[in-house]
Design a protein around this motif. Structure first.
Motif, short mmCIF file in Angstrom:
data_model
loop_
_atom_site.label_atom_id
_atom_site.label_comp_id
_atom_site.label_asym_id
_atom_site.label_seq_id
_atom_site.Cartn_x
_atom_site.Cartn_y
_atom_site.Cartn_z
N ALA A 200 33.57 43.75 54.00
CA ALA A 200 33.33 42.17 53.46
C ALA A 200 34.64 41.90 52.70
O ALA A 200 35.59 42.55 52.53
N THR A 201 34.73 40.68 52.44
CA THR A 201 35.88 40.18 51.47
C THR A 201 35.43 39.44 50.15
O THR A 201 34.28 39.36 50.02
N GLY A 202 36.37 39.29 49.24
CA GLY A 202 35.82 38.63 48.18
C GLY A 202 35.14 39.40 47.13
O GLY A 202 34.48 38.98 46.15
N ARG A 203 35.30 40.72 47.05
CA ARG A 203 34.76 41.55 46.23
C ARG A 203 35.51 41.58 44.69
O ARG A 203 36.77 41.58 44.71
N THR A 204 34.99 41.42 43.71
CA THR A 204 35.37 41.44 42.55
C THR A 204 34.94 43.01 41.88
O THR A 204 33.78 43.38 41.65
N ALA A 219 39.98 40.74 41.66
CA ALA A 219 39.38 39.70 42.33
C ALA A 219 39.73 39.72 44.00
O ALA A 219 40.96 40.29 44.33
N ASN A 220 38.72 39.44 44.79
CA ASN A 220 39.15 39.04 46.18
C ASN A 220 39.45 40.34 46.69
O ASN A 220 40.47 40.38 47.74
N MET A 221 39.07 41.46 46.27
CA MET A 221 39.49 42.82 47.27
C MET A 221 38.76 42.98 48.42
O MET A 221 37.59 42.26 48.69
N VAL A 222 39.37 43.94 49.18
CA VAL A 222 38.90 43.81 50.78
C VAL A 222 38.03 45.03 50.90
O VAL A 222 38.44 46.15 50.31
N ILE A 269 43.23 46.49 47.42
CA ILE A 269 43.87 45.30 46.76
C ILE A 269 44.48 44.35 47.74
O ILE A 269 45.32 44.77 48.83
N PRO A 270 44.08 42.92 48.03
CA PRO A 270 44.54 42.06 49.10
C PRO A 270 46.12 42.04 49.13
O PRO A 270 46.71 42.07 48.15
#
Length: 381
Positions: A200-204, A219-222, A269-270
């Motif tokens: 998933a993408t966009g995990r906070t 925010a936006n963790m992979v 972390i992206p």
């Protein structure tokens, strides 16, 4: 669900090329991951790197009549792809040892800068670093730690020959289903590699300060299914183009089985946030433009009549900050942010995380028993 920071304690053991050590006990860090964060896709807070990314090479297609049918992928070909990526990237992944903690890092440039997690470096200033192609311990010094994003940059005191910098992808282009490889030093086993996909993408995700956590809301963790274990923190999550798409930082644990790791639920972390922070630290010695929004308050969670979290009490407001400009004062209790119910400091941080400085958001608060709603122009951390 809990999460642990993926680092470990270094322990004595026989020195080998992989520097295998007996595993230490992983510290457990409790984190809040509300359902709203789990389903919300958010914008990246901060700029992107100049490098571009493309997904992993997948099955080729060919016409068959009027339809297209996927051609089978040779297992040997896919294996060769994996091995090529590992050969390309692993020399850029290092093991970092502080006095009582062990983690991983990524060589950022040929000048000896290494990026890692802030929770790996902790409060320390000097470190021992081991590269994948040498048993010689190098020394490094902290350049800057940025706990708000759980990132840090250290620099080798002496740059060895053949030091290879990693390439970083544009993480805004990462897609669910991409094959990923996680590289680092889980449980002190340096140069280890695990495999999975982008789940998933966009995990906070918010981490507590318990056990040495930074308290960051990221925010936006992979999210990845590649195994993330203690010691992987600060390492590399890479795609089949041999580019770093994120820094493995957290993994889920199940409190029902004594804090044991839940297979296949890790967070990185992206890469675009990594390059945004690292570039500023290397140039300025600190983060000068976080790209992260701020409300400009110091607050604490308050309990309602049923002794459940029921809002955030404003303890103090920053002079000239967003809250003060909107008329919010000490003693107010924030109950909604952008229309979303706020019950704790963590929930407020998670609603704030996807926003950028300058965004206008409605904030509801209670003052002397009366609810008020104001529009706030967010500032910057």
């Amino acid at each position: 669900m809990d999460l642990f920071r993926a680092r470990s304690r270094p322990l004595t053991g026989s020195r080998t090329r992989t520097r295998a050590t007996r595993s230490g006990r992983a510290r457990v860090l409790r984190l809040a991951l509300p359902l709203t964060a789990a389903v919300c896709s958010v914008a990246l807070a901060g700029g992107c790197s100049d490098s571009d990314s493309s997904g992993p090479s997948g099955p080729s297609t060919k016409p068959s009549g009027t339809t297209e049918q996927a051609a089978p992928v040779s297992g040997n070909a896919l294996q060769a792809d994996y091995q090529k990526v590992i050969k390309d990237v692993l020399p850029s992944v290092v093991q970092i040892q502080a006095s009582s903690e062990l983690g991983s890092g990524i060589v950022y440039d040929d000048k000896g800068h290494i990026v890692t997690n802030a929770h790996v470096v902790g409060d320390e200033k000097t470190f021992k670093v081991t590269t994948s192609n040498s048993e010689t311990e190098l020394t490094a010094t902290l350049v800057y730690a940025y706990p708000d994003q759980d990132l840090a940059v250290i620099k080798l005191d002496k740059v060895p020959e053949r030091l290879k910098a990693a390439r970083f992808a544009d993480s805004s282009k990462v897609e669910v289903g991409q094959i990923t490889l996680a590289m680092g030093s889980p449980l002190g086993l340096s140069s280890s590699v695990t495999q999975g996909i982008v789940s998933a993408t966009g995990r906070t995700v918010s981490e507590n300060r318990e056990g040495g956590g930074t308290g960051a809301t990221i925010a936006n963790m992979v999210q990845t299914s590649a195994a993330i274990n203690p010691g992987n923190s600060g390492g590399a999550l890479v795609d089949l183009d041999a580019k770093v798409i994120g820094i493995p930082t957290l993994a889920a644990t199940d409190p029902n089985i004594g804090g044991g790791a839940v297979p296949g639920i890790g967070f990185a972390i992206p890469s675009s946030m990594v390059t945004t922070v690292a570039d500023q630290v290397i140039k300025e010695g600190k983060v000068t433009d976080s790209g992260r929004a701020a409300l400009g308050i110091t607050g604490r969670t308050v309990l309602g009549s049923s002794y459940e979290p029921d809002g955030v009490a404003v303890v103090d407001v920053a002079d000239g900050g967003a809250a003060q400009k909107a008329g919010i004062r000490s003693g107010d209790i924030i109950t909604k942010f952008g229309g979303t119910r706020i019950t704790t400091m963590t929930s407020l941080a998670e609603e704030l995380a996807p926003h950028k400085p300058g965004d206008k958001v409605s904030v509801s608060y209670v003052r002397n028993g009366a609810e008020k709603t104001v529009e706030v122009t967010l500032g910057e951390i």
